[in-house]
Design a protein around this motif. Sequence first.
Motif, PDB file in Angstrom:
ATOM      1  N   LYS A  17      46.815   3.337 -77.403  1.00  0.00           N
ATOM      2  CA  LYS A  17      47.939   2.402 -77.375  1.00  0.00           C
ATOM      3  C   LYS A  17      49.052   2.947 -76.477  1.00  0.00           C
ATOM      4  O   LYS A  17      49.597   2.232 -75.639  1.00  0.00           O
ATOM      5  CB  LYS A  17      48.473   2.195 -78.795  1.00  0.00           C
ATOM      6  CG  LYS A  17      49.509   1.112 -78.920  1.00  0.00           C
ATOM      7  CD  LYS A  17      50.081   1.022 -80.335  1.00  0.00           C
ATOM      8  CE  LYS A  17      49.043   0.759 -81.372  1.00  0.00           C
ATOM      9  NZ  LYS A  17      49.635   0.552 -82.717  1.00  0.00           N
ATOM     10  N   TYR A  18      49.371   4.222 -76.632  1.00  0.00           N
ATOM     11  CA  TYR A  18      50.411   4.851 -75.812  1.00  0.00           C
ATOM     12  C   TYR A  18      50.015   4.819 -74.335  1.00  0.00           C
ATOM     13  O   TYR A  18      50.823   4.489 -73.472  1.00  0.00           O
ATOM     14  CB  TYR A  18      50.642   6.293 -76.277  1.00  0.00           C
ATOM     15  CG  TYR A  18      51.583   7.063 -75.398  1.00  0.00           C
ATOM     16  CD1 TYR A  18      52.951   6.832 -75.444  1.00  0.00           C
ATOM     17  CD2 TYR A  18      51.102   8.014 -74.498  1.00  0.00           C
ATOM     18  CE1 TYR A  18      53.823   7.524 -74.623  1.00  0.00           C
ATOM     19  CE2 TYR A  18      51.970   8.713 -73.677  1.00  0.00           C
ATOM     20  CZ  TYR A  18      53.317   8.463 -73.747  1.00  0.00           C
ATOM     21  OH  TYR A  18      54.170   9.148 -72.916  1.00  0.00           O
ATOM     22  N   TYR A  19      48.766   5.133 -74.049  1.00  0.00           N
ATOM     23  CA  TYR A  19      48.274   5.141 -72.670  1.00  0.00           C
ATOM     24  C   TYR A  19      48.372   3.749 -72.045  1.00  0.00           C
ATOM     25  O   TYR A  19      48.865   3.590 -70.924  1.00  0.00           O
ATOM     26  CB  TYR A  19      46.829   5.640 -72.649  1.00  0.00           C
ATOM     27  CG  TYR A  19      46.184   5.590 -71.291  1.00  0.00           C
ATOM     28  CD1 TYR A  19      46.459   6.569 -70.341  1.00  0.00           C
ATOM     29  CD2 TYR A  19      45.310   4.570 -70.943  1.00  0.00           C
ATOM     30  CE1 TYR A  19      45.871   6.521 -69.086  1.00  0.00           C
ATOM     31  CE2 TYR A  19      44.721   4.517 -69.696  1.00  0.00           C
ATOM     32  CZ  TYR A  19      45.009   5.498 -68.773  1.00  0.00           C
ATOM     33  OH  TYR A  19      44.433   5.451 -67.530  1.00  0.00           O
ATOM     34  N   GLU A  57      43.089   2.001 -62.444  1.00  0.00           N
ATOM     35  CA  GLU A  57      42.432   2.670 -63.562  1.00  0.00           C
ATOM     36  C   GLU A  57      42.492   1.781 -64.817  1.00  0.00           C
ATOM     37  O   GLU A  57      41.491   1.598 -65.503  1.00  0.00           O
ATOM     38  CB  GLU A  57      43.153   3.995 -63.804  1.00  0.00           C
ATOM     39  CG  GLU A  57      42.475   4.974 -64.690  1.00  0.00           C
ATOM     40  CD  GLU A  57      43.276   6.263 -64.695  1.00  0.00           C
ATOM     41  OE1 GLU A  57      44.197   6.394 -65.533  1.00  0.00           O
ATOM     42  OE2 GLU A  57      42.988   7.129 -63.856  1.00  0.00           O
ATOM     43  N   TRP A  58      43.670   1.222 -65.103  1.00  0.00           N
ATOM     44  CA  TRP A  58      43.823   0.342 -66.263  1.00  0.00           C
ATOM     45  C   TRP A  58      42.955  -0.906 -66.111  1.00  0.00           C
ATOM     46  O   TRP A  58      42.319  -1.340 -67.067  1.00  0.00           O
ATOM     47  CB  TRP A  58      45.281  -0.069 -66.459  1.00  0.00           C
ATOM     48  CG  TRP A  58      46.077   0.910 -67.247  1.00  0.00           C
ATOM     49  CD1 TRP A  58      45.948   1.185 -68.577  1.00  0.00           C
ATOM     50  CD2 TRP A  58      47.117   1.758 -66.774  1.00  0.00           C
ATOM     51  NE1 TRP A  58      46.856   2.147 -68.952  1.00  0.00           N
ATOM     52  CE2 TRP A  58      47.588   2.515 -67.857  1.00  0.00           C
ATOM     53  CE3 TRP A  58      47.705   1.945 -65.533  1.00  0.00           C
ATOM     54  CZ2 TRP A  58      48.613   3.446 -67.747  1.00  0.00           C
ATOM     55  CZ3 TRP A  58      48.713   2.872 -65.427  1.00  0.00           C
ATOM     56  CH2 TRP A  58      49.164   3.607 -66.519  1.00  0.00           C
ATOM     57  N   LEU A 114      39.924   1.790 -79.867  1.00  0.00           N
ATOM     58  CA  LEU A 114      38.950   2.886 -79.918  1.00  0.00           C
ATOM     59  C   LEU A 114      37.974   2.804 -78.746  1.00  0.00           C
ATOM     60  O   LEU A 114      37.568   3.836 -78.194  1.00  0.00           O
ATOM     61  CB  LEU A 114      38.206   2.882 -81.250  1.00  0.00           C
ATOM     62  CG  LEU A 114      39.067   3.225 -82.463  1.00  0.00           C
ATOM     63  CD1 LEU A 114      38.277   3.066 -83.748  1.00  0.00           C
ATOM     64  CD2 LEU A 114      39.622   4.641 -82.351  1.00  0.00           C
ATOM     65  N   MET A 115      37.620   1.593 -78.341  1.00  0.00           N
ATOM     66  CA  MET A 115      36.773   1.432 -77.158  1.00  0.00           C
ATOM     67  C   MET A 115      37.508   1.938 -75.917  1.00  0.00           C
ATOM     68  O   MET A 115      36.929   2.624 -75.074  1.00  0.00           O
ATOM     69  CB  MET A 115      36.386  -0.038 -76.980  1.00  0.00           C
ATOM     70  CG  MET A 115      35.426  -0.552 -78.026  1.00  0.00           C
ATOM     71  SD  MET A 115      35.154  -2.326 -77.916  1.00  0.00           S
ATOM     72  CE  MET A 115      34.136  -2.423 -76.452  1.00  0.00           C
ATOM     73  N   ALA A 116      38.792   1.604 -75.815  1.00  0.00           N
ATOM     74  CA  ALA A 116      39.593   2.046 -74.670  1.00  0.00           C
ATOM     75  C   ALA A 116      39.757   3.553 -74.671  1.00  0.00           C
ATOM     76  O   ALA A 116      39.730   4.191 -73.612  1.00  0.00           O
ATOM     77  CB  ALA A 116      40.956   1.364 -74.682  1.00  0.00           C
TER      78      ALA A 116
END
Length: 131
Positions: A17-19, A57-58, A114-116
């Motif tokens: 989430k932070y990322y 990247e995102w 969690l997948m991310a």
Amino acid sequence: MSIIPTIDEKTAANSAKYYLKQFKGWQLVSLRVDENNPRATDQAQREHVKAMFKLQEWQNIIKAISKDDQASSIILDQRFIKQHSTKSTLAELAAKQHSITEGNFYHRQRKALLMAYNLIPSDQVKLVRCE
């Protein structure tokens, strides 16, 4: 023999989430310099290139998740990249034919985070410029 560190799901979800929430900041950095501006300093150019790389990247993370689970990619994109509310994210999911109740939404959001987390590059990844 190496030991693989484990991380609990709550910490992993918060880390993802932070990322993902850093997207807006890097987007602003990318807009500071026009790529074709000859008067931009070298430092500004380096920051711009790094920001463009991070934004790509995102987008690649969202695309990769979309291949496995389109609803999860929509949740990540709407909630953390575009920073929309839960209500508007549910509306977007409904528009894309994904019926998720508000009660089930947070479970799906955690699954998506969690997948991310598994796709986020680690700190050990180094960028090398090939010439």
